[in-house]
Design a protein around this motif. Structure first.
Motif, PDB file in Angstrom:
ATOM      1  N   PRO A  57       0.775  -1.112   0.140  1.00  0.00           N
ATOM      2  CA  PRO A  57       0.081  -0.071   0.053  1.00  0.00           C
ATOM      3  C   PRO A  57       0.762   1.385  -0.218  1.00  0.00           C
ATOM      4  CG  PRO A  57       0.103  -1.012   2.173  1.00  0.00           C
ATOM      5  CD  PRO A  57       0.896  -1.887   1.312  1.00  0.00           C
ATOM      6  N   ALA A  58       0.443   2.321  -0.545  1.00  0.00           N
ATOM      7  CA  ALA A  58       0.977   3.652  -0.442  1.00  0.00           C
ATOM      8  C   ALA A  58       0.373   4.452   1.021  1.00  0.00           C
ATOM      9  CB  ALA A  58       0.642   4.526  -1.528  1.00  0.00           C
ATOM     10  N   CYS A  59       1.169   3.974   1.871  1.00  0.00           N
ATOM     11  CA  CYS A  59       0.666   4.660   3.261  1.00  0.00           C
ATOM     12  C   CYS A  59       1.961   4.622   4.154  1.00  0.00           C
ATOM     13  CB  CYS A  59      -0.227   3.728   3.916  1.00  0.00           C
ATOM     14  SG  CYS A  59       0.051   1.894   4.416  1.00  0.00           S
ATOM     15  N   SER A  60       1.644   4.964   5.374  1.00  0.00           N
ATOM     16  CA  SER A  60       2.967   5.325   6.294  1.00  0.00           C
ATOM     17  C   SER A  60       3.292   3.887   7.062  1.00  0.00           C
ATOM     18  CB  SER A  60       2.514   6.610   7.401  1.00  0.00           C
ATOM     19  OG  SER A  60       1.363   6.502   7.970  1.00  0.00           O
ATOM     20  N   GLU A  61       2.616   3.022   7.014  1.00  0.00           N
ATOM     21  CA  GLU A  61       2.747   1.623   7.621  1.00  0.00           C
ATOM     22  C   GLU A  61       4.273   1.152   7.405  1.00  0.00           C
ATOM     23  OE1 GLU A  61      -0.548  -0.675   7.223  1.00  0.00           O
ATOM     24  OE2 GLU A  61      -1.743   0.977   8.178  1.00  0.00           O
ATOM     25  N   ARG A  62       4.534   0.101   8.043  1.00  0.00           N
ATOM     26  CA  ARG A  62       5.834  -0.401   7.932  1.00  0.00           C
ATOM     27  C   ARG A  62       6.054  -1.067   6.414  1.00  0.00           C
ATOM     28  NH1 ARG A  62       8.103  -5.822   8.824  1.00  0.00           N
ATOM     29  NH2 ARG A  62      10.150  -5.946   9.260  1.00  0.00           N
ATOM     30  N   PHE A  63       5.252  -1.709   5.879  1.00  0.00           N
ATOM     31  CA  PHE A  63       5.389  -2.029   4.555  1.00  0.00           C
ATOM     32  C   PHE A  63       4.612  -1.240   3.548  1.00  0.00           C
ATOM     33  CE2 PHE A  63       6.185  -6.990   4.388  1.00  0.00           C
ATOM     34  CZ  PHE A  63       7.324  -6.659   5.220  1.00  0.00           C
ATOM     35  N   GLY A  64       4.594   0.027   3.887  1.00  0.00           N
ATOM     36  CA  GLY A  64       4.137   1.107   2.919  1.00  0.00           C
ATOM     37  C   GLY A  64       5.241   1.158   1.883  1.00  0.00           C
ATOM     38  N   LEU A  65       4.823   1.870   0.604  1.00  0.00           N
ATOM     39  CA  LEU A  65       5.612   2.010  -0.369  1.00  0.00           C
ATOM     40  C   LEU A  65       7.092   2.933  -0.204  1.00  0.00           C
ATOM     41  CD1 LEU A  65       3.539   2.156  -3.494  1.00  0.00           C
ATOM     42  CD2 LEU A  65       5.419   0.634  -3.079  1.00  0.00           C
TER      43      LEU A  65
END
Length: 209
Positions: A57-65
């Motif tokens: 995903p394009a987000c601020s989480e650990r696995f974000g882009l």
């Protein structure tokens, strides 16, 4: 094959991995970047093919882009091999799909070699839907039949690396934290870089949990 393979891919995918609208993507070739942004606008990150495919995903989480493409996470281990690429998804083995000037490419986690999948994002989706090779789904399914669901932050890493003669068999695979597996294999890829075929080598392989 349907006229819109991206819609078909989404029809067999999980729920979005991020509930928010996608953030602005890191730099990439404009046409591909716009297409990826549109896809993530429809579903912001997902799994498909029984978790063999992981689209970030394009987000601020650990696995974000944004975080995924930072050099100090894992891509720095590959040095120049990872230059000019926006990594946005991965197959069951942790090989990375990336946006490149030539189209969507598959980045081999063990060597850093690039293989063109398709010139467009719909072409990439069509390739995934028509050929198991691109996601590793069948071997991932066989592994999960024996060991249970693949944990969401792990990929299947060969105990004996494929590039060193390891077999594409369930018994040669184990679930490993994705970032740690890429750091280890990035170190291997840099050691193998530019060696002629048939060269005798003595690799230093870092341990991975």
């Amino acid at each position: 094959m349907p006229s819109d393979p991206l819609t078909t891919l989404l029809s067999i995918a999980s729920q979005p991995l991020c509930a928010h609208s996608p953030q602005v993507l890191p730099p990439a070739p404009p046409v591909l970047r716009d297409a990826l942004s549109a896809l993530l606008g429809r579903r912001n990150g997902f799994y498909a093919f029984e978790a063999a495919l992981h689209v970030l995903p394009a987000c601020s989480e650990r696995f974000g882009l944004q975080h995924w493409n930072e050099p100090d996470l894992w891509r720095g281990e590959y040095g120049e091999l990872a230059d000019g690429l926006l990594f946005f998804a991965q197959d069951v083995f942790g090989n990375q799909f990336a946006l490149h000037d030539d189209g969507v490419v598959l980045f081999d986690a063990e060597t850093g070699a690039l293989e063109i999948v398709a010139p467009t994002l719909p072409g990439w989706a069509e390739a995934l839907l028509t050929e198991n090779y691109w996601s590793g789904w069948s071997l991932g399914q066989a592994w999960q039949a024996q060991h249970g669901p693949l944990p969401l932050e792990k990929r299947l890493m060969p105990s004996r690396l494929f590039v060193l003669g390891g077999k594409y068999e369930v018994d040669n695979l184990r679930a490993v934290d994705t970032v740690e597996s890429l750091r280890v294999r990035g170190d291997v890829a840099r050691q193998l870089r530019d060696l002629p075929d048939g060269t005798e080598i003595e690799l230093r392989v870092l341990p991975v949990e």
